[in-house]
Design an enzyme around this catalytic site. Structure first.
Site, short mmCIF file in Angstrom:
data_model
loop_
_atom_site.label_atom_id
_atom_site.label_comp_id
_atom_site.label_asym_id
_atom_site.label_seq_id
_atom_site.Cartn_x
_atom_site.Cartn_y
_atom_site.Cartn_z
N HIS A 214 2.32 4.28 -3.33
CA HIS A 214 1.68 5.64 -2.29
C HIS A 214 3.20 6.32 -3.09
O HIS A 214 3.69 7.23 -3.43
CB HIS A 214 2.07 6.19 -1.18
CG HIS A 214 -0.05 5.55 -0.81
ND1 HIS A 214 -0.88 6.55 -1.62
CD2 HIS A 214 -0.21 5.09 0.59
CE1 HIS A 214 -1.82 5.90 -1.09
NE2 HIS A 214 -1.56 5.38 -0.08
N HIS B 20 1.07 -0.80 0.35
CA HIS B 20 -0.15 -0.31 -0.49
C HIS B 20 0.59 1.72 -0.22
O HIS B 20 0.68 2.37 -1.18
CB HIS B 20 -1.09 0.21 1.30
CG HIS B 20 -2.36 1.09 1.36
ND1 HIS B 20 -3.43 0.79 1.04
CD2 HIS B 20 -1.81 2.54 1.85
CE1 HIS B 20 -3.79 1.82 1.63
NE2 HIS B 20 -3.37 3.06 1.80
N GLU B 21 1.41 1.44 1.23
CA GLU B 21 2.64 2.73 0.73
C GLU B 21 3.56 2.19 -0.02
O GLU B 21 3.67 3.69 -1.00
CB GLU B 21 3.08 2.46 2.09
CG GLU B 21 2.67 2.62 3.61
CD GLU B 21 1.61 3.88 3.48
OE1 GLU B 21 1.84 5.02 2.76
OE2 GLU B 21 0.52 3.92 3.99
#
Length: 152
Positions: free
Chosen positions: A47, A43-44
């Site tokens: 980003h 997820h990170e």
């Protein structure tokens, strides 16, 4: 998470700017399992990829924030059936005519992206609108993967 940090260009802090510092922290007391750690890291990293490949400004552009959250939720596996089951979010899927098994992943991505966008102060009021506006294009974007990583 990519945390906003305040940086000052002078010692008297007159020219203070808020910018994203590219750091990822996984806090042990929030990680439930190895799979959760993996999903959180993916997820990170989504980003981070978005920040590197575009001139994204998620702190000031709510569409950018919505897009990167949609991509991160979608590609990380956080909206998989088992994750949603353990969160208690599949009961209505089995009984509601408006929701279906096939669409549940998209509904999860929209719901979770909306929560993340709502956490940004200047996006809070219209978070769902921003997610809806970015959803179709950003949900289909699987970069840096050739295809959705959870579809085998």
């Amino acid at each position: 998470q990519l945390y906003p940090r305040t940086t000052a260009s002078s010692s008297d802090h007159i020219n203070t700017q808020v910018r994203l510092i590219p750091e990822i922290f996984l806090c042990q007391n929030h990680i439930r399992s190895e799979e959760h750690a993996h999903q959180s890291m993916v997820h990170e990293l989504i980003h981070a990829v978005d920040a590197c490949r575009t001139k994204m400004d998620p702190l000031h552009n709510c569409i950018h924030a919505a897009c990167t959250e949609i991509r991160a939720e979608n590609l990380s596996g956080e909206c998989g059936f088992l994750q949603e089951y353990w969160r208690g979010n599949v009961g209505g899927m089995l009984t509601s005519k408006s929701s279906s098994f096939v669409k549940h992943g998209q509904e999860c991505v929209k719901r979770r992206a909306g929560l993340s966008v709502r956490a940004i102060p200047n996006c809070r009021e219209r978070a769902e609108e921003y997610v809806d506006a970015a959803f179709e294009r950003c949900y289909e974007d699987t970069f840096p993967f050739d295809r959705h990583p959870n579809l085998r």
